[in-house]
Design an enzyme around this catalytic site. Structure first.
Site, PDB file in Angstrom:
ATOM      1  N   HIS A   1      -2.379  10.241  15.860  1.00  0.00           N
ATOM      2  CA  HIS A   1      -1.483  10.604  14.760  1.00  0.00           C
ATOM      3  C   HIS A   1      -1.823   9.968  13.423  1.00  0.00           C
ATOM      4  O   HIS A   1      -1.299  10.351  12.396  1.00  0.00           O
ATOM      5  CB  HIS A   1      -0.043  10.204  15.106  1.00  0.00           C
TER       6      HIS A   1
ATOM      7  N   GLU B   1       6.365  -8.780  14.851  1.00  0.00           N
ATOM      8  CA  GLU B   1       4.968  -8.305  14.919  1.00  0.00           C
ATOM      9  C   GLU B   1       4.257  -8.576  13.579  1.00  0.00           C
ATOM     10  O   GLU B   1       3.586  -7.711  13.009  1.00  0.00           O
ATOM     11  CB  GLU B   1       4.891  -6.817  15.280  1.00  0.00           C
TER      12      GLU B   1
ATOM     13  N   HIS C   1       2.109  14.579  18.410  1.00  0.00           N
ATOM     14  CA  HIS C   1       2.990  14.013  17.381  1.00  0.00           C
ATOM     15  C   HIS C   1       3.498  15.134  16.469  1.00  0.00           C
ATOM     16  O   HIS C   1       2.757  16.068  16.165  1.00  0.00           O
ATOM     17  CB  HIS C   1       2.157  12.998  16.583  1.00  0.00           C
TER      18      HIS C   1
ATOM     19  N   ASP D   1       4.490  -2.115  10.651  1.00  0.00           N
ATOM     20  CA  ASP D   1       3.706  -1.889   9.430  1.00  0.00           C
ATOM     21  C   ASP D   1       3.967  -0.532   8.792  1.00  0.00           C
ATOM     22  O   ASP D   1       3.130   0.003   8.075  1.00  0.00           O
ATOM     23  CB  ASP D   1       2.222  -2.037   9.754  1.00  0.00           C
TER      24      ASP D   1
ATOM     25  N   ARG E   1      -2.812   8.520   9.794  1.00  0.00           N
ATOM     26  CA  ARG E   1      -3.160   9.234   8.555  1.00  0.00           C
ATOM     27  C   ARG E   1      -4.660   9.272   8.315  1.00  0.00           C
ATOM     28  O   ARG E   1      -5.197  10.271   7.826  1.00  0.00           O
ATOM     29  CB  ARG E   1      -2.479   8.562   7.362  1.00  0.00           C
TER      30      ARG E   1
ATOM     31  N   GLU F   1      -0.901   1.193   6.311  1.00  0.00           N
ATOM     32  CA  GLU F   1      -0.269   0.151   7.126  1.00  0.00           C
ATOM     33  C   GLU F   1      -0.774  -1.259   6.822  1.00  0.00           C
ATOM     34  O   GLU F   1       0.006  -2.208   6.818  1.00  0.00           O
ATOM     35  CB  GLU F   1      -0.446   0.468   8.622  1.00  0.00           C
TER      36      GLU F   1
END
Ligand code: UD1
Ligand code: UDP
Length: 376
Positions: free
Chosen positions: A204, A118, A237, A96, A206, A132
């Site tokens: 990590h 996926e 990350h 995604d 957003r 995503e």
């Protein structure tokens, strides 16, 4: 010979695509082009090196603190060039990310069939996770073969009027990658000290930038304060929106080890050695149940409810108090802990890449043995 382009931009795409590359390489009738968009640079290279995969072509798009427009246009332009000289017969995208959506769009513009690995994960909220969830829905509309990992993700696609004939339920290739990697874990370095209760952390996303990541750090401080024998290991990350606050808020503690992202074998070792995982990662939620490690998911919603339903995973959000209380409760209550640790993995059986390659063969009318769909 059919040329199949496998697209990988970020760390999780590379991990989940690596077993498919290996399967294509050993199957007669296919030539595999790994196209690295390099939306991630260091974290992508780490995976490709580990799985000994040489990209056919590298779009090298990553910039420091890049925005979504940069990633989208970089991938579109780069894919257009690759398609004109690589001349693939099919393109496979995974997951995604913005690489996923943009590469599928480039293939659609060139009228090249797209397989979506996926597929079908949904929260039905375009802003959680952002971007995503929108990437998933937009990518689905561009694809020809859909590979949902589970029955639930298949049902999501059927609800969007994807034809059942274009769907193959595969299990998640994360489990294939884990099965390949687990054999090498004994040689990986250890990060937890003997006699400590190890907590492994990753974050990590957003939507967790800003206040949520500061709250997550607050919870880690509270947990470490409450339990003297605890040791937290956190591979941070490389996103600067994560590096900044995490190193500022947690950098001074001896009982919280901040390390750079580690290669996949080392990370599997970390998951095997710890007692508990706190994470907002998608892939970690899928892998941890195979290693019998409970995961507290630090997000408000999940497109992976199977793990919650099986009891392996708990959704705790990013509230400092709630994360702390849930973690302490679990570490202090043996039977609640054991129930989570013993839950079975609903995400795969290690045969996902075989099913994916078989279904590509079927698309091109090749004669191959049908491994059957994944069922729990
Ligand atoms: C991306 C994906 C996210 C996925 C995550 C996996 C999108 C919109 N987001 O998020 O879905 O879960 O990857 O980790 O596609 N950076 C480096 N070196 C690296 C990687 C990143 O320095 O190897 C830094 C760069 O400054 C880069 C920034 O991190 O600009 C952000 O990278 P980006 O891919 O845009 O977003 P992620 O948060 O990593
Ligand atoms: N991972 C890794 N090294 C690390 C942290 C994670 O190899 O230091 C692996 C982890 O096992 C999983 C994947 O990276 O397979 C998850 O990537 P990430 O959390 O970046 O993305 P997401 O899965 O949330 O999209």
């Amino acid at each position: 010979m059919y040329k199949i382009a496998v697209i990988a931009g970020t760390r999780p795409e590379a991990i989940k695509m690596a077993p498919i590359v290996k399967e294509l390489e050993k199957t007669d009738g296919f030539e595999c082009h790994l196209v690295a968009t390099a939306q991630h640079r260091d974290m992508l290279d780490q995976v490709l090196e580990l799985f000994d995969i040489e990209p056919f072509c590298d779009l090298d798009i990553m910039r420091a603190n890049q925005d979504l427009t940069h990633v989208t246009t970089g991938v579109l332009h780069g894919m257009q060039k690759y398609i004109s000289f690589g001349k693939p017969d099919m393109i496979l995208v995974q997951g995604d990310t913005t690489t996923t959506y943009s590469a599928a769009l480039a293939a659609f513009y060139a009228k090249i069939p797209v397989g979506y690995v996926e597929a079908g994960l949904r929260t039905w909220d375009r802003f959680s996770p952002w971007p995503e969830e929108a990437n998933r829905q937009m990518t689905t509309s561009l694809c020809d073969i859909h590979y949902p990992p589970t029955q639930l993700s298949c049902d999501n696609l059927l609800a969007e009027k994807v034809s059942r004939e274009d769907i193959c339920i595969t299990g998640n290739t994360a489990i294939d990658a884990l099965n390949i990697t687990i054999k090498n874990v004994a040689n990986a370095p250890s990060h937890f000290d003997d006699g400590k209760t190890g907590i492994l952390v990753t974050a990590h996303r957003r939507e967790n930038h800003g206040e949520p990541i500061r709250d997550i750090c607050g919870a880690l401080l509270d947990i470490a304060d409450a339990l003297p024998d605890v040791q937290i290991v956190y591979p941070v990350h490389f996103n600067p929106n994560i590096q900044g606050p995490v190193r500022n808020l947690l950098g001074h503690r001896d009982d919280i080890k901040l390390i750079d992202p580690v290669d996949y074998t080392e990370f599997v070792k970390l998951m095997s050695d710890c007692k508990l995982i706190l994470s907002d990662s998608g892939g970690v939620q899928e892998e941890a149940p195979s290693l019998n490690k409970p995961v507290l998911v630090m997000r408000e919603s999940t497109e992976r409810p199977e793990g919650v339903d099986s009891g392996a995973v708990k959704l705790v959000g990013t509230d400092r108090k709630l994360i702390t209380e849930t973690a302490l409760e679990l570490l202090n209550n043996e039977s609640a802990y054991n129930a989570m640790a013993a839950a079975s993995n609903p995400y795969g059986d290690g045969l996902a890449s075989k099913r994916i390659v078989y279904r590509i063969g079927k698309f091109f009318d090749m004669d191959m043995e049908d491994p059957g769909e994944f069922t729990v």
